[in-house]
Design a protein around this motif. Sequence first.
Motif, PDB file in Angstrom:
ATOM      1  N   ARG A  19       6.189  -4.440   1.529  1.00  0.00           N
ATOM      2  CA  ARG A  19       5.109  -5.977   1.658  1.00  0.00           C
ATOM      3  C   ARG A  19       5.754  -6.823   1.273  1.00  0.00           C
ATOM      4  O   ARG A  19       6.072  -7.538   0.987  1.00  0.00           O
ATOM      5  CB  ARG A  19       3.803  -5.470   0.439  1.00  0.00           C
ATOM      6  N   ARG A  20       6.897  -5.942   0.169  1.00  0.00           N
ATOM      7  CA  ARG A  20       7.947  -7.052  -0.599  1.00  0.00           C
ATOM      8  C   ARG A  20       8.742  -7.601   1.014  1.00  0.00           C
ATOM      9  O   ARG A  20       9.277  -8.506   1.010  1.00  0.00           O
ATOM     10  CB  ARG A  20       8.923  -6.234  -1.632  1.00  0.00           C
ATOM     11  N   PHE A  23       7.076 -10.556   2.290  1.00  0.00           N
ATOM     12  CA  PHE A  23       6.972 -11.804   1.496  1.00  0.00           C
ATOM     13  C   PHE A  23       8.267 -11.958   1.545  1.00  0.00           C
ATOM     14  O   PHE A  23       8.191 -13.230   1.666  1.00  0.00           O
ATOM     15  CB  PHE A  23       6.793 -11.075   0.357  1.00  0.00           C
ATOM     16  N   HIS A  24       9.820 -11.485   1.359  1.00  0.00           N
ATOM     17  CA  HIS A  24      10.439 -11.940   1.919  1.00  0.00           C
ATOM     18  C   HIS A  24      11.352 -12.710   2.984  1.00  0.00           C
ATOM     19  O   HIS A  24      11.759 -13.837   3.230  1.00  0.00           O
ATOM     20  CB  HIS A  24      11.459 -10.883   2.399  1.00  0.00           C
ATOM     21  N   HIS A  27       8.679 -16.165   2.391  1.00  0.00           N
ATOM     22  CA  HIS A  27       8.853 -17.196   1.804  1.00  0.00           C
ATOM     23  C   HIS A  27       9.633 -16.851   0.633  1.00  0.00           C
ATOM     24  O   HIS A  27      10.292 -18.029   0.136  1.00  0.00           O
ATOM     25  CB  HIS A  27       7.736 -16.282   0.665  1.00  0.00           C
ATOM     26  N   ASP A  30      11.702 -11.940  -2.359  1.00  0.00           N
ATOM     27  CA  ASP A  30      11.626 -10.913  -2.583  1.00  0.00           C
ATOM     28  C   ASP A  30      11.727 -10.160  -4.035  1.00  0.00           C
ATOM     29  O   ASP A  30      11.717  -8.691  -4.162  1.00  0.00           O
ATOM     30  CB  ASP A  30      12.367  -9.906  -1.537  1.00  0.00           C
ATOM     31  N   ASN A  96      -0.940  -6.911   6.093  1.00  0.00           N
ATOM     32  CA  ASN A  96       0.942  -6.695   6.157  1.00  0.00           C
ATOM     33  C   ASN A  96       1.120  -6.377   7.399  1.00  0.00           C
ATOM     34  O   ASN A  96       0.289  -4.139   7.809  1.00  0.00           O
ATOM     35  CB  ASN A  96       0.638  -5.290   4.626  1.00  0.00           C
ATOM     36  N   CYS A  98       5.512  -4.768   9.130  1.00  0.00           N
ATOM     37  CA  CYS A  98       6.112  -5.304   7.962  1.00  0.00           C
ATOM     38  C   CYS A  98       7.245  -3.562   8.611  1.00  0.00           C
ATOM     39  O   CYS A  98       6.442  -2.566   9.152  1.00  0.00           O
ATOM     40  CB  CYS A  98       6.581  -5.131   6.863  1.00  0.00           C
TER      41      CYS A  98
END
Length: 161
Positions: A19-20, A23-24, A27, A30, A96, A98
């Motif tokens: 998930r991190r 986000f990276h 956006h 991370d 999510n 990824c």
Amino acid sequence: MIPIRAARPDDAAELVRLRRLMFHAMHGTDEPGPWEASAEEAVRRQLSEPEPVLGAFVVDGDEPGDSRLAACAVGRVEERLPAPAHPTGRFGFVFNVCTDPRYRGRGFARATTEALLDWFAARDVTRVDLHATEDAEHLYRSLGFAEHSIPLSLDLSRRRA
């Protein structure tokens, strides 16, 4: 064939790591934070429920000595009031998807997302929503996703200040 499996509660830390990474990609940030402990607890709890509302499908990494996940697709069933086009009132939200950069280009995002969509269908979900990066938009369109108007949204965390 890609070896997909349903996520287990003990995959929580890895699902949050992916998930991190997502986000990276979305956006450009991370940074770890307190949200991660809350997210891990929520994943563990929601995957442990007798009738889980959280669907999570993963591909295990295949590098020797590495117990990390290669990819995931995670979503949740939301129950709203039924409507003519949605008689069950069950909606899905994919929040999510990824793939670890080391494993990209192998079809893992598609495979895990298809498994998640099958999971939604088995629960009589009539519509699935998601937010996508530009890079992933082609994947979702190829799976049948199309534009949908959501006219307004409100970030309630800003009202609490």
